[in-house]
Design a protein around this motif. Structure first.
Motif, short mmCIF file in Angstrom:
data_model
loop_
_atom_site.label_atom_id
_atom_site.label_comp_id
_atom_site.label_asym_id
_atom_site.label_seq_id
_atom_site.Cartn_x
_atom_site.Cartn_y
_atom_site.Cartn_z
N UNK A 1 -19.72 -31.63 48.10
CA UNK A 1 -19.03 -32.54 49.00
C UNK A 1 -18.73 -33.87 48.31
N UNK A 2 -19.62 -34.38 47.50
CA UNK A 2 -19.39 -35.69 46.89
C UNK A 2 -18.14 -35.68 46.00
N UNK A 3 -17.91 -34.59 45.29
CA UNK A 3 -16.68 -34.50 44.49
C UNK A 3 -15.46 -34.45 45.39
N UNK B 1 -17.47 -42.13 53.72
CA UNK B 1 -18.73 -42.43 53.04
C UNK B 1 -19.86 -41.81 53.85
N UNK B 2 -20.11 -40.55 53.61
CA UNK B 2 -21.10 -39.81 54.38
C UNK B 2 -22.50 -40.17 53.88
N UNK B 3 -23.39 -40.60 54.75
CA UNK B 3 -24.76 -40.92 54.31
C UNK B 3 -25.43 -39.70 53.67
N UNK B 4 -26.21 -39.95 52.64
CA UNK B 4 -26.90 -38.86 51.97
C UNK B 4 -27.83 -38.13 52.93
N UNK B 5 -28.40 -38.86 53.88
CA UNK B 5 -29.29 -38.22 54.85
C UNK B 5 -28.56 -37.15 55.66
N UNK B 6 -27.27 -37.38 55.92
CA UNK B 6 -26.48 -36.39 56.65
C UNK B 6 -26.27 -35.13 55.82
N UNK B 7 -26.03 -35.31 54.54
CA UNK B 7 -25.86 -34.16 53.65
C UNK B 7 -27.18 -33.42 53.45
N UNK C 1 -22.56 -19.86 49.26
CA UNK C 1 -21.71 -20.70 48.41
C UNK C 1 -21.75 -22.15 48.90
N UNK C 2 -21.71 -22.34 50.21
CA UNK C 2 -21.77 -23.69 50.80
C UNK C 2 -23.07 -24.37 50.39
N UNK C 3 -24.16 -23.64 50.43
CA UNK C 3 -25.49 -24.20 50.10
C UNK C 3 -25.61 -24.57 48.63
N UNK C 4 -25.09 -23.72 47.76
CA UNK C 4 -25.45 -23.81 46.34
C UNK C 4 -24.35 -24.30 45.41
N UNK C 5 -23.08 -24.17 45.81
CA UNK C 5 -22.00 -24.50 44.88
C UNK C 5 -21.01 -25.54 45.40
N UNK C 6 -20.83 -25.61 46.70
CA UNK C 6 -19.86 -26.57 47.24
C UNK C 6 -20.35 -27.99 47.01
N UNK D 1 -14.99 -31.43 57.89
CA UNK D 1 -14.42 -32.51 58.71
C UNK D 1 -14.91 -32.38 60.15
N UNK D 2 -15.00 -31.15 60.65
CA UNK D 2 -15.53 -30.94 62.00
C UNK D 2 -17.03 -31.20 62.04
N UNK D 3 -17.75 -30.67 61.03
CA UNK D 3 -19.21 -30.79 61.05
C UNK D 3 -19.66 -32.25 60.92
N UNK D 4 -19.12 -32.96 59.97
CA UNK D 4 -19.59 -34.32 59.71
C UNK D 4 -19.30 -35.27 60.86
#
Length: 380
Positions: free
Chosen positions: A57-59, A8-14, A50-55, A294-297
């Motif tokens: 994470x919530x899905x 459950x990653x906080x939205x602030x982290x994303x 792609x990471x910025x605009x299409x990936x 997984x590493x970043x979060x």
């Protein structure tokens, strides 16, 4: 105590990640902008976009949370793990161990095939209960506690985990660091481990090999020795850094998502097969990015490096042979040589294949699955 776990990653982290990606400062390309000097700016910038605009994470997070996950504390260390039981009553428990720069994400596409073979056209006799722990210091098995996380301590931790889950008999499988840890599980818990299966097995031969010994190897084995020599000359730098200055490296990787991405993508390009094919042509971008996430979060770049390569006290020793039956599959990228693996293990099955790379569960899941099934078929 075993505790259910949900990501459950906080939205602030994303939101923070998005800002860092939006504001990322990429280096100027070096002459040629090719892979021989590292990850090309032209290629990575497209993946960053792609990471910025299409990936999404919530899905991904929702799909990950569809898999039963847990944590437990063993010897003071938090251990995160996936645990999926098969509906088949005679399923064999199987412990899967990832490596670096991987994570439990490596095994996601294998879980259904292992636990429910009938649903995929297989036999109920091939069913496994699946346990996938995150190595100490990796992902959600953080923060790291203690200083002696060599393969033997990890193996004892895995044996205790399987004991807590109530498994009296089980198999183990792994690649990369998992290929070092898995045989050790057989050594520390031989009365409960029915078999050890490895992809890309070690140990590597002592280098350089004398000419008379080299002459006794097959052409395939000589090619693997040549690639070991090339690795030591051209690619050893990351081990030198991670095994000596993991804390210094961590400042850059936990502060810059682009830095973390580049550090991991360098290895996905070098170790997937064929090497000349770009990583995102062999594996889908969402899978590559989820592993990086997984590493970043969890901010685990430093502790993963520390656990993976800083514990060198046992290097150079020849461990006792556990006597546990051991199977190995060596994909095209990897460099395992049977005679050296047999010095420490009771090898009862050895398979050489002409395709696939170091990330076997991601690149060639069907080939790996078939070899695992056939190896354990006689050990149930």
């Amino acid at each position: 105590m075993i505790t259910p776990f949900r990501i459950d990653v906080p939205q602030a982290t994303l939101d923070d990640l998005r800002r860092r990606l939006d504001d990322a400062r990429l280096p100027a390309p070096l002459p040629g902008d090719g892979w021989d000097t590292g990850v090309p700016v032209s290629w990575l910038s497209d993946l960053v976009d792609y990471w910025r605009t299409q990936y999404d994470w919530r899905a991904i997070e929702q799909r990950l949370n569809d898999i039963p996950q847990y944590t437990t504390e063993i010897d003071g260390q938090t251990i995160h793990f996936l645990h999926v039981r098969s509906a088949e009553p005679d399923a064999l428990p199987l412990l899967l161990t990832h490596g670096w720069p991987g994570s439990f994400v490596e095994f996601l596409n294998l879980i259904g095939l292992l636990t429910d073979p009938v649903a995929y056209g297989g036999s109920a006799a091939d069913a496994f209960h699946v346990v996938v722990p995150s190595l100490p210091g990796f992902g959600f098995s953080t923060p790291i506690v203690g200083t002696d996380w060599g393969t033997e301590r990890i193996a004892r931790t895995w044996a205790e985990l399987m004991n807590r889950l109530g498994y009296a008999k089980y198999g183990v499988q792994g690649g990369d660091i998992g290929a070092a840890v898995s045989p050790e599980v057989g050594r520390v818990d031989p009365e409960h481990v029915v078999g050890v299966h490895l992809n890309g097995p070690g140990p590597l031969p002592p280098m350089p090999l004398p000419d008379d010994e080299l002459a006794t190897l097959t052409p395939l084995e000589q090619d693997r020795v040549a690639r070991i020599n090339a690795f030591m000359a051209e690619e050893f730098g990351y081990i030198a850094i991670q095994s000596t200055r993991p804390q210094t490296l961590a400042y850059g990787l936990v502060d810059s998502p682009v830095g973390q991405l580049a550090w991991i993508m360098d290895k996905f390009r070098e170790w997937t097969h064929p090497r000349t094919t770009l990583p995102d042509a062999l594996l889908d971008r969402d899978t590559l990015l989820t592993n990086v996430m997984i590493y970043w979060l969890t901010g685990s770049a430093g502790s993963a490096a520390y656990v993976g390569y800083a514990q060198q006290g046992g290097w150079g020793r020849t461990p006792a042979n556990s006597g546990v039956p051991t199977g190995a599959i060596v994909f095209a990228h990897d460099v395992g040589i049977r005679r050296y693996t047999e010095r420490e293990n009771t090898v009862t099955r050895w398979t050489d294949v002409d395709r696939g790379g170091h990330f076997a569960a991601l690149e060639e899941p069907e080939l790996l699955l078939t070899d695992v099934r056939e190896f354990f078929a006689g050990l149930r």
